[in-house]
Design a protein around this motif. Structure first.
Motif, PDB file in Angstrom:
ATOM      1  N   THR A  14       0.843  -1.186   0.000  1.00  0.00           N
ATOM      2  CA  THR A  14       0.000   0.000   0.000  1.00  0.00           C
ATOM      3  C   THR A  14       0.884   1.244   0.000  1.00  0.00           C
ATOM      4  O   THR A  14       2.017   1.218   0.465  1.00  0.00           O
ATOM      5  CB  THR A  14      -0.943   0.049   1.227  1.00  0.00           C
ATOM      6  N   VAL A  15       0.337   2.336  -0.535  1.00  0.00           N
ATOM      7  CA  VAL A  15       0.957   3.656  -0.464  1.00  0.00           C
ATOM      8  C   VAL A  15      -0.145   4.602  -0.023  1.00  0.00           C
ATOM      9  O   VAL A  15      -1.214   4.655  -0.645  1.00  0.00           O
ATOM     10  CB  VAL A  15       1.539   4.091  -1.825  1.00  0.00           C
ATOM     11  N   ASP A  16       0.108   5.311   1.079  1.00  0.00           N
ATOM     12  CA  ASP A  16      -0.906   6.217   1.642  1.00  0.00           C
ATOM     13  C   ASP A  16      -2.242   5.503   1.823  1.00  0.00           C
ATOM     14  O   ASP A  16      -3.304   6.027   1.469  1.00  0.00           O
ATOM     15  CB  ASP A  16      -1.087   7.462   0.763  1.00  0.00           C
ATOM     16  N   GLU A  17      -2.188   4.299   2.326  1.00  0.00           N
ATOM     17  CA  GLU A  17      -3.347   3.450   2.616  1.00  0.00           C
ATOM     18  C   GLU A  17      -4.120   3.011   1.375  1.00  0.00           C
ATOM     19  O   GLU A  17      -5.202   2.442   1.471  1.00  0.00           O
ATOM     20  CB  GLU A  17      -4.267   4.125   3.630  1.00  0.00           C
ATOM     21  N   GLU A  18      -3.563   3.259   0.194  1.00  0.00           N
ATOM     22  CA  GLU A  18      -4.182   2.788  -1.048  1.00  0.00           C
ATOM     23  C   GLU A  18      -3.497   1.492  -1.477  1.00  0.00           C
ATOM     24  O   GLU A  18      -2.275   1.433  -1.607  1.00  0.00           O
ATOM     25  CB  GLU A  18      -4.026   3.838  -2.153  1.00  0.00           C
ATOM     26  N   ALA A 129       8.657   4.754  -4.223  1.00  0.00           N
ATOM     27  CA  ALA A 129       7.615   5.291  -3.343  1.00  0.00           C
ATOM     28  C   ALA A 129       7.855   4.863  -1.896  1.00  0.00           C
ATOM     29  O   ALA A 129       8.534   3.870  -1.632  1.00  0.00           O
ATOM     30  CB  ALA A 129       6.244   4.802  -3.797  1.00  0.00           C
ATOM     31  N   TYR A 130       7.286   5.598  -0.976  1.00  0.00           N
ATOM     32  CA  TYR A 130       7.287   5.216   0.435  1.00  0.00           C
ATOM     33  C   TYR A 130       6.115   4.252   0.600  1.00  0.00           C
ATOM     34  O   TYR A 130       4.958   4.646   0.587  1.00  0.00           O
ATOM     35  CB  TYR A 130       7.117   6.454   1.322  1.00  0.00           C
ATOM     36  N   MET A 131       6.434   2.964   0.701  1.00  0.00           N
ATOM     37  CA  MET A 131       5.417   1.910   0.692  1.00  0.00           C
ATOM     38  C   MET A 131       5.290   1.248   2.056  1.00  0.00           C
ATOM     39  O   MET A 131       6.221   1.250   2.842  1.00  0.00           O
ATOM     40  CB  MET A 131       5.793   0.823  -0.327  1.00  0.00           C
ATOM     41  N   GLN A 132       4.139   0.662   2.269  1.00  0.00           N
ATOM     42  CA  GLN A 132       3.939  -0.245   3.391  1.00  0.00           C
ATOM     43  C   GLN A 132       3.775  -1.632   2.778  1.00  0.00           C
ATOM     44  O   GLN A 132       2.931  -1.837   1.904  1.00  0.00           O
ATOM     45  CB  GLN A 132       2.693   0.118   4.223  1.00  0.00           C
TER      46      GLN A 132
END
Length: 154
Positions: A14-18, A129-132
């Motif tokens: 996810t990126v920014d909860e997307e 990207a800053y990812m989770q």
């Protein structure tokens, strides 16, 4: 080129909860490039990732089948920090490949995986990207593979 491969029951990015990508059973592959890596390293790693035997066979014997043998999914995540080294207590990323060239090799890696396997089974995050990354490790099983052509500078 270095990969950290984890056998998973599921994984997602996810990126920014997307939600960008998700997989069910398969492997999550964290991918990093050293500044000396070339297409030769990509070729080597593609073969290794697809042939690595991390799964049981039908009789329950361990380490007999690959992700490809089982028709499982692969989630790839670019991670430049794999070539980080500690300089006292601070990470030093001088061995990591610069972004533009690393992105080219990362795209090449994804393309080669899709060429040698089933494209719909190959998923990835967002380069740079800053990812989770959410990983449900199965086992846990985690394997590190580094291409043999590494020429580190000191």
């Amino acid at each position: 080129m270095k990969t950290i491969i984890q056998r998973v029951t599921s994984a997602k990015v996810t990126v920014d909860e997307e939600l960008l990508s998700s997989i069910g059973k398969g492997i999550c592959v964290l991918v990093g490039f050293c500044k000396t890596d070339t297409e030769k390293d990509v070729d080597y790693m593609t073969r290794k990732v697809l042939s690595l035997r991390l799964f049981h066979d039908d009789e329950g014997k361990r380490w007999k089948k690959s992700v490809k043998d089982n028709n499982f999914e692969i989630l790839c995540v670019s991670q430049f920090t794999l070539y980080g080294r500690l300089n006292k207590n601070k990470p030093d990323f001088r061995m990591s490949m610069e972004g533009e060239r690393a992105n080219e090799l990362y795209k090449s890696f994804l393309t080669k995986l899709a060429t040698l396997y089933e494209p719909s089974k190959i998923k990835d995050g967002a380069f740079g990207a800053y990812m989770q990354v959410h990983i449900n490790n199965d086992g846990p099983v985690t394997i590190e593979i580094e291409s043999p052509t590494l020429n580190e500078e000191t």
